[in-house]
Write an enzyme that holds these catalytic residues in place. Sequence first.
Site, PDB file in Angstrom:
ATOM      1  N   LYS A   1       0.826  -1.222   0.000  1.00 45.05           N
ATOM      2  CA  LYS A   1       0.000   0.000   0.000  1.00 45.05           C
ATOM      3  C   LYS A   1       0.852   1.260   0.000  1.00 45.05           C
ATOM      4  O   LYS A   1       0.632   2.184  -0.777  1.00 45.05           O
ATOM      5  CB  LYS A   1      -0.901   0.036   1.238  1.00 45.05           C
ATOM      6  CG  LYS A   1      -1.951  -1.021   1.317  1.00 45.05           C
ATOM      7  CD  LYS A   1      -2.814  -0.822   2.540  1.00 45.05           C
ATOM      8  CE  LYS A   1      -2.051  -0.905   3.841  1.00 45.05           C
ATOM      9  NZ  LYS A   1      -1.477  -2.230   4.102  1.00 45.05           N
TER      10      LYS A   1
ATOM     11  N   ARG B   1      -9.055   1.922   9.383  1.00 40.97           N
ATOM     12  CA  ARG B   1      -8.879   0.496   9.651  1.00 40.97           C
ATOM     13  C   ARG B   1     -10.059  -0.132  10.370  1.00 40.97           C
ATOM     14  O   ARG B   1     -10.094  -1.346  10.527  1.00 40.97           O
ATOM     15  CB  ARG B   1      -7.611   0.271  10.480  1.00 40.97           C
ATOM     16  CG  ARG B   1      -6.305   0.510   9.735  1.00 40.97           C
ATOM     17  CD  ARG B   1      -5.132   0.306  10.671  1.00 40.97           C
ATOM     18  NE  ARG B   1      -3.855   0.534  10.027  1.00 40.97           N
ATOM     19  CZ  ARG B   1      -3.101  -0.421   9.491  1.00 40.97           C
ATOM     20  NH1 ARG B   1      -3.509  -1.669   9.514  1.00 40.97           N
ATOM     21  NH2 ARG B   1      -1.944  -0.126   8.933  1.00 40.97           N
TER      22      ARG B   1
ATOM     23  N   ARG C   1      11.046  -9.127   4.168  1.00 39.49           N
ATOM     24  CA  ARG C   1      11.271  -7.706   4.440  1.00 39.49           C
ATOM     25  C   ARG C   1      12.548  -7.502   5.247  1.00 39.49           C
ATOM     26  O   ARG C   1      12.822  -8.216   6.212  1.00 39.49           O
ATOM     27  CB  ARG C   1      10.082  -7.104   5.199  1.00 39.49           C
ATOM     28  CG  ARG C   1       8.828  -7.040   4.372  1.00 39.49           C
ATOM     29  CD  ARG C   1       7.740  -6.241   5.037  1.00 39.49           C
ATOM     30  NE  ARG C   1       7.272  -6.834   6.288  1.00 39.49           N
ATOM     31  CZ  ARG C   1       6.131  -6.486   6.878  1.00 39.49           C
ATOM     32  NH1 ARG C   1       5.358  -5.562   6.330  1.00 39.49           N
ATOM     33  NH2 ARG C   1       5.769  -7.061   8.009  1.00 39.49           N
TER      34      ARG C   1
ATOM     35  N   ARG D   1      12.487  -7.573  10.997  1.00 39.99           N
ATOM     36  CA  ARG D   1      11.625  -7.293  12.136  1.00 39.99           C
ATOM     37  C   ARG D   1      11.441  -8.553  12.966  1.00 39.99           C
ATOM     38  O   ARG D   1      11.239  -9.641  12.429  1.00 39.99           O
ATOM     39  CB  ARG D   1      10.247  -6.812  11.641  1.00 39.99           C
ATOM     40  CG  ARG D   1      10.229  -5.391  11.173  1.00 39.99           C
ATOM     41  CD  ARG D   1       8.896  -5.000  10.574  1.00 39.99           C
ATOM     42  NE  ARG D   1       7.756  -5.407  11.384  1.00 39.99           N
ATOM     43  CZ  ARG D   1       6.509  -4.994  11.164  1.00 39.99           C
ATOM     44  NH1 ARG D   1       6.243  -4.183  10.148  1.00 39.99           N
ATOM     45  NH2 ARG D   1       5.529  -5.398  11.934  1.00 39.99           N
TER      46      ARG D   1
ATOM     47  N   ARG E   1      -1.398 -12.481  11.745  1.00 39.48           N
ATOM     48  CA  ARG E   1      -1.657 -11.069  11.481  1.00 39.48           C
ATOM     49  C   ARG E   1      -2.576 -10.904  10.271  1.00 39.48           C
ATOM     50  O   ARG E   1      -3.481 -10.064  10.264  1.00 39.48           O
ATOM     51  CB  ARG E   1      -0.325 -10.350  11.240  1.00 39.48           C
ATOM     52  CG  ARG E   1      -0.421  -8.833  11.204  1.00 39.48           C
ATOM     53  CD  ARG E   1       0.909  -8.238  10.793  1.00 39.48           C
ATOM     54  NE  ARG E   1       1.978  -8.635  11.692  1.00 39.48           N
ATOM     55  CZ  ARG E   1       3.243  -8.786  11.322  1.00 39.48           C
ATOM     56  NH1 ARG E   1       3.598  -8.610  10.072  1.00 39.48           N
ATOM     57  NH2 ARG E   1       4.156  -9.116  12.211  1.00 39.48           N
TER      58      ARG E   1
END
Length: 335
Positions: free
Chosen positions: A80, A157, A191, A235, A246
């Site tokens: 996004k 959200r 990531r 992370r 998630r």
Amino acid sequence: MLQSVVSSLARRRASVAAQAWLQSSVLSSNLSIISQEAELQAGPSSSHQPALTRTLSSASGTENNGEIRWVFLGPPGVGKGTYASRVARHLGIAHIATGDLIRDEIKAGSAVGKQMKDIVSHGKLVPDELIFKLLEQRLQAGKAAGEKGFILDGFPRTQPQAEAVLGQLHPQLALNMSLREEVLVEKCLGRRLCRHCGKNYNIADIKLPASNGRPEIRMPPLNPPPECAPHLEQRPDDTEEVVVRRLQLYHEQAAPVEAVFRRAGVLRDFEITAGIPETLPGLLAFLQPYAGAAAAAAAAGSAARTAVGTSAAGSAAGAEHGGRGSKVVAAAGGR
């Protein structure tokens, strides 16, 4: 309208599932709080009407003022932020990510930032009222700077947030971006963040064959330059178990948000099947009709304002001429 929405928000507690997702992001970094705007921290409702109502109305104008007002939605890892920033740059409009607003406010050490930092440090979630306050300030600054539109990245959200945004900002488009679940997981696991420069990279090399009528997906890695390679870190919550959970929680929470925009007739789905170089041109082409509609609305609004101004000037001139004529007639009658 927004006063009642915010008051209602202040009385609502976040679901246990959504809180688990959001707080997992908090644990990953003391400033990595992009998703904390998703739910309202329980607490007493505000006794005053937030300035957001005035600001959203004044900063966004009416539905037909021609500004681009878009929302980009989608699960973690879909891209996004990447696509929102590039589309915004292409169109010459603002890219607004509420997570960035929160982090910047905390780093700035403002009164609101200190309040947010205190909330986060106690493992709590930033209230919607504070999120809206930051959005209010950002919209005011954008209006003062002459911005011609914006893309909200990953916000709203929750359903109440979506209803508030829809009712006050009147977005013309809510783009719902999607990507196959297994690809999302692989992307999240790939990531990496450079500790030295702060830039994000992705080492995942995705090659997924076509199956069940769905197209092949090829996404080459976004590798760092040699100087960043030694400084890459992952992370701590980017594990497969956490990422899958998630995503499950995201879909549970996203459904009512999507429903708000779908009922309003502004939700459009866009599936990503390739990397950025291949996807961006197609996305821009997909968005062009909506950008064109905004431009047409702007032109129509400008023409209408010109017509009104011309009509008002003509009426004023006619009134002045009529006034002089009345004086002449009155004088003649007097004679």
